[in-house]
Structure formats: structure tokens, C-alpha cells
Design a protein around this motif. Structure first.
Motif, PDB file in Angstrom:
ATOM      1  N   ARG A  94       0.616  -1.329   0.128  1.00 17.20           N
ATOM      2  CA  ARG A  94      -0.119   0.054   0.443  1.00 17.20           C
ATOM      3  C   ARG A  94       0.218   1.183  -0.133  1.00 17.20           C
ATOM      4  NH1 ARG A  94      -5.355  -0.694   3.486  1.00 17.20           N
ATOM      5  NH2 ARG A  94      -5.799  -2.851   2.345  1.00 17.20           N
ATOM      6  N   ASP A  97       0.795   4.152  -3.199  1.00 14.65           N
ATOM      7  CA  ASP A  97       0.211   4.786  -2.691  1.00 14.65           C
ATOM      8  C   ASP A  97       0.943   6.113  -2.651  1.00 14.65           C
ATOM      9  OD1 ASP A  97      -1.250   6.588  -1.411  1.00 14.65           O
ATOM     10  OD2 ASP A  97      -0.560   7.099  -0.147  1.00 14.65           O
ATOM     11  N   SER A 116      -4.262  10.042  -4.338  1.00  8.27           N
ATOM     12  CA  SER A 116      -3.456   9.095  -3.846  1.00  8.27           C
ATOM     13  C   SER A 116      -4.006   7.937  -3.968  1.00  8.27           C
ATOM     14  CB  SER A 116      -4.041   9.399  -1.879  1.00  8.27           C
ATOM     15  OG  SER A 116      -5.247   9.734  -1.775  1.00  8.27           O
ATOM     16  N   ALA A 130      -6.407   5.685  -1.322  1.00  8.80           N
ATOM     17  CA  ALA A 130      -7.586   5.810  -0.711  1.00  8.80           C
ATOM     18  C   ALA A 130      -8.368   6.945  -1.120  1.00  8.80           C
ATOM     19  CB  ALA A 130      -7.362   6.260   0.095  1.00  8.80           C
ATOM     20  N   ARG A 131      -8.293   7.753  -1.968  1.00 12.81           N
ATOM     21  CA  ARG A 131      -8.998   8.972  -3.115  1.00 12.81           C
ATOM     22  C   ARG A 131      -9.270   8.475  -4.520  1.00 12.81           C
ATOM     23  NH1 ARG A 131      -7.912  15.049  -3.516  1.00 12.81           N
ATOM     24  NH2 ARG A 131      -8.932  15.656  -1.441  1.00 12.81           N
ATOM     25  N   LYS A 182      -9.280   4.846  -5.086  1.00 15.22           N
ATOM     26  CA  LYS A 182      -9.637   3.311  -4.242  1.00 15.22           C
ATOM     27  C   LYS A 182     -11.329   3.769  -5.088  1.00 15.22           C
ATOM     28  CE  LYS A 182      -9.145   0.036  -1.782  1.00 15.22           C
ATOM     29  NZ  LYS A 182      -8.278  -0.470  -0.691  1.00 15.22           N
ATOM     30  N   LEU A 183     -11.635   5.749  -3.878  1.00 15.25           N
ATOM     31  CA  LEU A 183     -13.410   5.617  -3.989  1.00 15.25           C
ATOM     32  C   LEU A 183     -13.714   6.396  -5.184  1.00 15.25           C
ATOM     33  CD1 LEU A 183     -14.389   7.916  -1.467  1.00 15.25           C
ATOM     34  CD2 LEU A 183     -14.748   8.811  -3.654  1.00 15.25           C
ATOM     35  N   LEU A 228     -16.972   0.152  -0.222  1.00 16.28           N
ATOM     36  CA  LEU A 228     -16.001  -0.099   0.111  1.00 16.28           C
ATOM     37  C   LEU A 228     -15.837  -0.692   1.440  1.00 16.28           C
ATOM     38  CD1 LEU A 228     -15.305   3.426  -1.235  1.00 16.28           C
ATOM     39  CD2 LEU A 228     -14.277   1.592  -2.645  1.00 16.28           C
ATOM     40  N   GLN A 281     -17.028   0.573   3.901  1.00 12.17           N
ATOM     41  CA  GLN A 281     -16.656   1.722   5.356  1.00 12.17           C
ATOM     42  C   GLN A 281     -17.866   2.065   5.986  1.00 12.17           C
ATOM     43  OE1 GLN A 281     -12.986   3.625   5.296  1.00 12.17           O
ATOM     44  NE2 GLN A 281     -12.200   1.740   4.311  1.00 12.17           N
ATOM     45  N   THR A 332     -17.025   7.995   7.421  1.00  9.47           N
ATOM     46  CA  THR A 332     -15.278   7.617   6.763  1.00  9.47           C
ATOM     47  C   THR A 332     -15.777   8.098   5.338  1.00  9.47           C
ATOM     48  OG1 THR A 332     -14.778   6.628   8.041  1.00  9.47           O
ATOM     49  CG2 THR A 332     -13.486   6.819   6.246  1.00  9.47           C
ATOM     50  N   ALA A 355     -14.420  11.740   2.908  1.00  7.90           N
ATOM     51  CA  ALA A 355     -13.631  11.508   2.072  1.00  7.90           C
ATOM     52  C   ALA A 355     -14.327  12.352   0.183  1.00  7.90           C
ATOM     53  CB  ALA A 355     -13.202  10.159   1.321  1.00  7.90           C
TER      54      ALA A 355
END
Length: 154
Positions: A26, A30, A39, A41-42, A44-45, A64, A66, A70, A74
């Protein structure tokens, strides 16, 4: 003379090593993506929204795995950055829909090659046979974990 260590490797050792590998993977993926401005995380979203199409924040949280809070944080940040927009739901006034902007689509496209290059570097030391063995083992563990998850829900 090479001595082969035939001692048993414990499930705990495997788990700790796997968690360490995941953390390192990761971090490296990343870093490769963040160097391009998005990033992991972003990414993935945004990828989930691209895959799902226009969707509600709650649906995105479910996909996700989540918490809705959370995801909301985001979404707020990415909305401010112009990567996605919120739209009113056509039939439910209380609900919003999320959609990628052109900037969001471009950001995803821009990180594809660096992300793939980082992933490829991580597996350079494994030949095709080793990759197949690893995948088979991971799928077996995943299936067992899913079975346990289902048993725990019952």
C-alpha cells in the motif's frame, strides 16, 4: 552443505508477514499514485464511483466496506477539489448522487501507469508458477475467511 529448515511455519507468522507485505505494498502503490496527485485512498473511491456509475454515498460506503462518516469526509474533500460532484436525486429529495467530474476521470487515468508500474515492481521476483501458487493459496484463505464471516453473521 545447505541445511534445510523443516520447522513448521505457524499461521501467526504467515498472518504477520502478510499484513506487513500489505502495508508495504500500500505504501509503495500510494507513493507512486500520490506523485501523480491522487492518493491510493482517493483513487479507490473514484474507481468505485467510476465502476458503479452515479451512486449514493451510502452505496459507495457499502461497496468500499467503510463507514458512511468516513466516506462523507472523503466525498467532501474530493468535491472541494473538483474530482466529483453531488447531484440531487431525481425522486428522493433527501438523497444525493455522486458523479465523477472530468477532472476526476483525468486523475484516475493519470495514475494508471504509475500504479501498475509500482505493482509490477513488487512482483518482479516471482515467476509465473510462483504467482499462480501464491494466488491459489490466497484464494483458499479468502474462501475460508468468507465462510467464517458468514458463520459469524448467523
Amino acid at each position: 552443505m545447505n541445511v534445510i529448515d523443516r520447522s513448521e511455519v505457524s499461521p501467526t507468522e504467515i498472518t504477520e508477514t502478510l499484513l506487513s507485505v500489505i502495508r508495504l505494498m500500500r505504501k509503495q502503490v500510494d507513493a507512486a499514485m500520490s506523485a501523480q496527485g491522487l492518493s491510493l485512498a482517493r483513487g479507490k473511491l473514484l474507481t468505485a464511483i467510476a465502476h458503479e456509475g452515479t451512486c449514493r454515498p451510502g452505496e459507495l460506503a457499502h461497496v468500499l466496506q467503510q463507514s458512511p462518516r468516513t466516506i462523507t469526509d472523503a466525498i467532501d474533500a474530493m468535491n472541494r477539489d473538483g474530482l466529483l460532484i453531488r447531484k440531487r436525486h431525481p425522486t428522493d429529495r433527501r438523497s444525493q448522487l455522486l458523479e465523477l467530474t472530468e477532472a476526476g476521470k483525468q486523475a484516475l487515468e493519470q495514475v494508471k501507469k504509475p500504479k501498475q508500474a509500482a505493482i509490477d515492481r513488487l512482483f518482479d521476483g516471482l515467476d509465473s508458477h510462483a504467482r499462480q501458487q501464491l494466488m491459489a493459496s490466497l484464494r483458499s484463505i479468502e474462501a475460508l475467511a468468507q465462510d467464517i464471516e458468514e458463520q459469524n453473521k448467523a
